[in-house]
Scaffold this motif. Sequence first.
Motif, PDB file in Angstrom:
ATOM      1  N   ASP A 283      50.453  79.726  23.301  1.00 14.22           N
ATOM      2  CA  ASP A 283      50.609  79.207  21.949  1.00 14.22           C
ATOM      3  C   ASP A 283      49.760  80.040  20.994  1.00 14.22           C
ATOM      4  O   ASP A 283      48.925  80.845  21.415  1.00 14.22           O
ATOM      5  CB  ASP A 283      50.166  77.738  21.915  1.00 14.22           C
ATOM      6  CG  ASP A 283      50.766  76.999  20.732  1.00 14.22           C
ATOM      7  OD1 ASP A 283      51.254  77.669  19.800  1.00 14.22           O
ATOM      8  OD2 ASP A 283      50.751  75.754  20.735  1.00 14.22           O
ATOM      9  N   TRP A 292      58.621  77.630  25.916  1.00  9.88           N
ATOM     10  CA  TRP A 292      59.526  78.415  25.085  1.00  9.88           C
ATOM     11  C   TRP A 292      60.984  78.015  25.271  1.00  9.88           C
ATOM     12  O   TRP A 292      61.840  78.343  24.433  1.00  9.88           O
ATOM     13  CB  TRP A 292      59.370  79.914  25.349  1.00  9.88           C
ATOM     14  CG  TRP A 292      59.727  80.378  26.748  1.00  9.88           C
ATOM     15  CD1 TRP A 292      58.862  80.614  27.773  1.00  9.88           C
ATOM     16  CD2 TRP A 292      61.035  80.662  27.257  1.00  9.88           C
ATOM     17  NE1 TRP A 292      59.544  81.036  28.890  1.00  9.88           N
ATOM     18  CE2 TRP A 292      60.885  81.064  28.597  1.00  9.88           C
ATOM     19  CE3 TRP A 292      62.320  80.615  26.717  1.00  9.88           C
ATOM     20  CZ2 TRP A 292      61.970  81.415  29.410  1.00  9.88           C
ATOM     21  CZ3 TRP A 292      63.405  80.962  27.518  1.00  9.88           C
ATOM     22  CH2 TRP A 292      63.219  81.365  28.846  1.00  9.88           C
ATOM     23  N   LYS A 294      62.444  75.440  24.691  1.00  7.74           N
ATOM     24  CA  LYS A 294      63.012  74.591  23.639  1.00  7.74           C
ATOM     25  C   LYS A 294      63.798  75.414  22.614  1.00  7.74           C
ATOM     26  O   LYS A 294      64.724  74.884  21.978  1.00  7.74           O
ATOM     27  CB  LYS A 294      61.921  73.774  22.955  1.00  7.74           C
ATOM     28  CG  LYS A 294      61.022  74.532  22.004  1.00  7.74           C
ATOM     29  CD  LYS A 294      60.021  73.592  21.347  1.00  7.74           C
ATOM     30  CE  LYS A 294      59.148  74.329  20.337  1.00  7.74           C
ATOM     31  NZ  LYS A 294      58.164  73.433  19.700  1.00  7.74           N
ATOM     32  N   ARG A 295      63.482  76.689  22.456  1.00  3.61           N
ATOM     33  CA  ARG A 295      64.188  77.505  21.466  1.00  3.61           C
ATOM     34  C   ARG A 295      65.665  77.689  21.835  1.00  3.61           C
ATOM     35  O   ARG A 295      66.540  77.395  21.017  1.00  3.61           O
ATOM     36  CB  ARG A 295      63.477  78.846  21.278  1.00  3.61           C
ATOM     37  CG  ARG A 295      62.096  78.705  20.629  1.00  3.61           C
ATOM     38  CD  ARG A 295      61.601  80.032  20.058  1.00  3.61           C
ATOM     39  NE  ARG A 295      61.397  81.035  21.102  1.00  3.61           N
ATOM     40  CZ  ARG A 295      60.284  81.162  21.816  1.00  3.61           C
ATOM     41  NH1 ARG A 295      59.264  80.337  21.626  1.00  3.61           N
ATOM     42  NH2 ARG A 295      60.163  82.108  22.734  1.00  3.61           N
ATOM     43  N   PRO A 296      65.992  78.192  23.045  1.00  2.94           N
ATOM     44  CA  PRO A 296      67.422  78.294  23.380  1.00  2.94           C
ATOM     45  C   PRO A 296      68.094  76.932  23.484  1.00  2.94           C
ATOM     46  O   PRO A 296      69.288  76.813  23.160  1.00  2.94           O
ATOM     47  CB  PRO A 296      67.420  79.027  24.728  1.00  2.94           C
ATOM     48  CG  PRO A 296      66.045  78.861  25.279  1.00  2.94           C
ATOM     49  CD  PRO A 296      65.144  78.808  24.090  1.00  2.94           C
ATOM     50  N   PHE A 298      67.397  74.272  21.612  1.00  4.72           N
ATOM     51  CA  PHE A 298      67.669  73.884  20.227  1.00  4.72           C
ATOM     52  C   PHE A 298      68.895  74.607  19.686  1.00  4.72           C
ATOM     53  O   PHE A 298      69.743  74.009  19.013  1.00  4.72           O
ATOM     54  CB  PHE A 298      66.455  74.206  19.341  1.00  4.72           C
ATOM     55  CG  PHE A 298      65.472  73.080  19.232  1.00  4.72           C
ATOM     56  CD1 PHE A 298      65.343  72.136  20.244  1.00  4.72           C
ATOM     57  CD2 PHE A 298      64.661  72.953  18.113  1.00  4.72           C
ATOM     58  CE1 PHE A 298      64.431  71.099  20.152  1.00  4.72           C
ATOM     59  CE2 PHE A 298      63.738  71.920  18.008  1.00  4.72           C
ATOM     60  CZ  PHE A 298      63.622  70.998  19.028  1.00  4.72           C
ATOM     61  N   GLU A 299      68.979  75.905  19.958  1.00  3.10           N
ATOM     62  CA  GLU A 299      70.119  76.679  19.480  1.00  3.10           C
ATOM     63  C   GLU A 299      71.419  76.132  20.060  1.00  3.10           C
ATOM     64  O   GLU A 299      72.438  76.035  19.366  1.00  3.10           O
ATOM     65  CB  GLU A 299      69.944  78.149  19.844  1.00  3.10           C
ATOM     66  CG  GLU A 299      68.815  78.844  19.088  1.00  3.10           C
ATOM     67  CD  GLU A 299      68.591  80.263  19.553  1.00  3.10           C
ATOM     68  OE1 GLU A 299      69.382  80.744  20.399  1.00  3.10           O
ATOM     69  OE2 GLU A 299      67.625  80.905  19.097  1.00  3.10           O
TER      70      GLU A 299
END
Length: 357
Positions: A283, A292, A294-296, A298-299
């Motif tokens: 972080d 990390w 959560k980024r893909p 979320f997309e």
Amino acid sequence: MICFISTRGLDFTPADDSHLPPDTPIIVVLHGLTGGSYESYVRAILSPGCVPVHQGGLGYRAVVVNFRGCAGVPVTSPQLYSAGHTDDLRQALFYISHRYPEAPLLGLSFSLGANVMTRYVAEEGERSRLKSACVLGCPWNLAANSSKLLTTYIGRHVYSKGMGRNLVNLLKRHVSTLASDHEVAKAAAVTMALTKPTIDMFDEHFTRIGGGSSPPWPFASANDYYEYSSSHNVLNKIKIPLLAINAADDPVVQDVPLDVEGNGWAIMALTPCGGHLGWFESDEVWGEIRRWIKRPVFEWLRATGEDFVRSPPRWRPLHEEGGFIKEVGIGRLGCKELEGSDIIMGTEGEAGLLAGL
């Protein structure tokens, strides 16, 4: 014929959703082996996912479907849950669809829950109540991964025995609710007497008997249960967008299918690192880490929840019968909300090594 009423726990967030439009997407979550809505890997995605858009979130609703006996949910019938029993998810979706008829439902699941969700969307095909699904750390081929887990010292004595112990502890918390003369109760008594059982030993003594409804339960062996419940062999039946993410260094899931047999609905991704439901990175704050993944995710949720236009789904109509919400054509299944169950106080995590995997 004796009918048992079983109980599932649905944790909704945000608690006050009166400000959200009725067509706001809902993230429907299934947790891991002995986990629940309190798990850090669940909250790492749902906490920001349900934050308003102007604060950097998706602004969605979410609901975690807690398995029987997990996260404070009582066991009220002679059955627990398993990787192959999909009717608990199916009935939860009856209720969610009935409560929010205009909202698209987006599946998100972890480990054992990922296997359940994959099997559900494959079984339902075009009738799936989920508009899309994202499955993380799915165990796919249960027999192969259970066998490979036992080939190393850490796999057998840390992971397999750790998960076996957590399952036995969960069973001990609820065994008093089982009628002593029932076959599931007899299997539970034998299982609780095992010394340091691995997860395959737990499945051989209990899950093959008490992990689902009849038919097809009980199974003659754990291998028969694994063959029935695995999800790697149903990928060709999926008819909604599905994103599956596994890690190449996952010590629990070492056998990952990358061939979807030409099914354009399914996307398989294998990351070099991530472990089992980890996917950590440093972080901005020194000494702290974040997920990390959560980024893909979320997309994917935003793309399938807002941009993807689905053909009119072929859901079976819902109707009420005797106070139960049912789907036309599936008379054996139904659900209703228990009085006074809107808010459950005191939900706590399941103690123990590897809880939630």
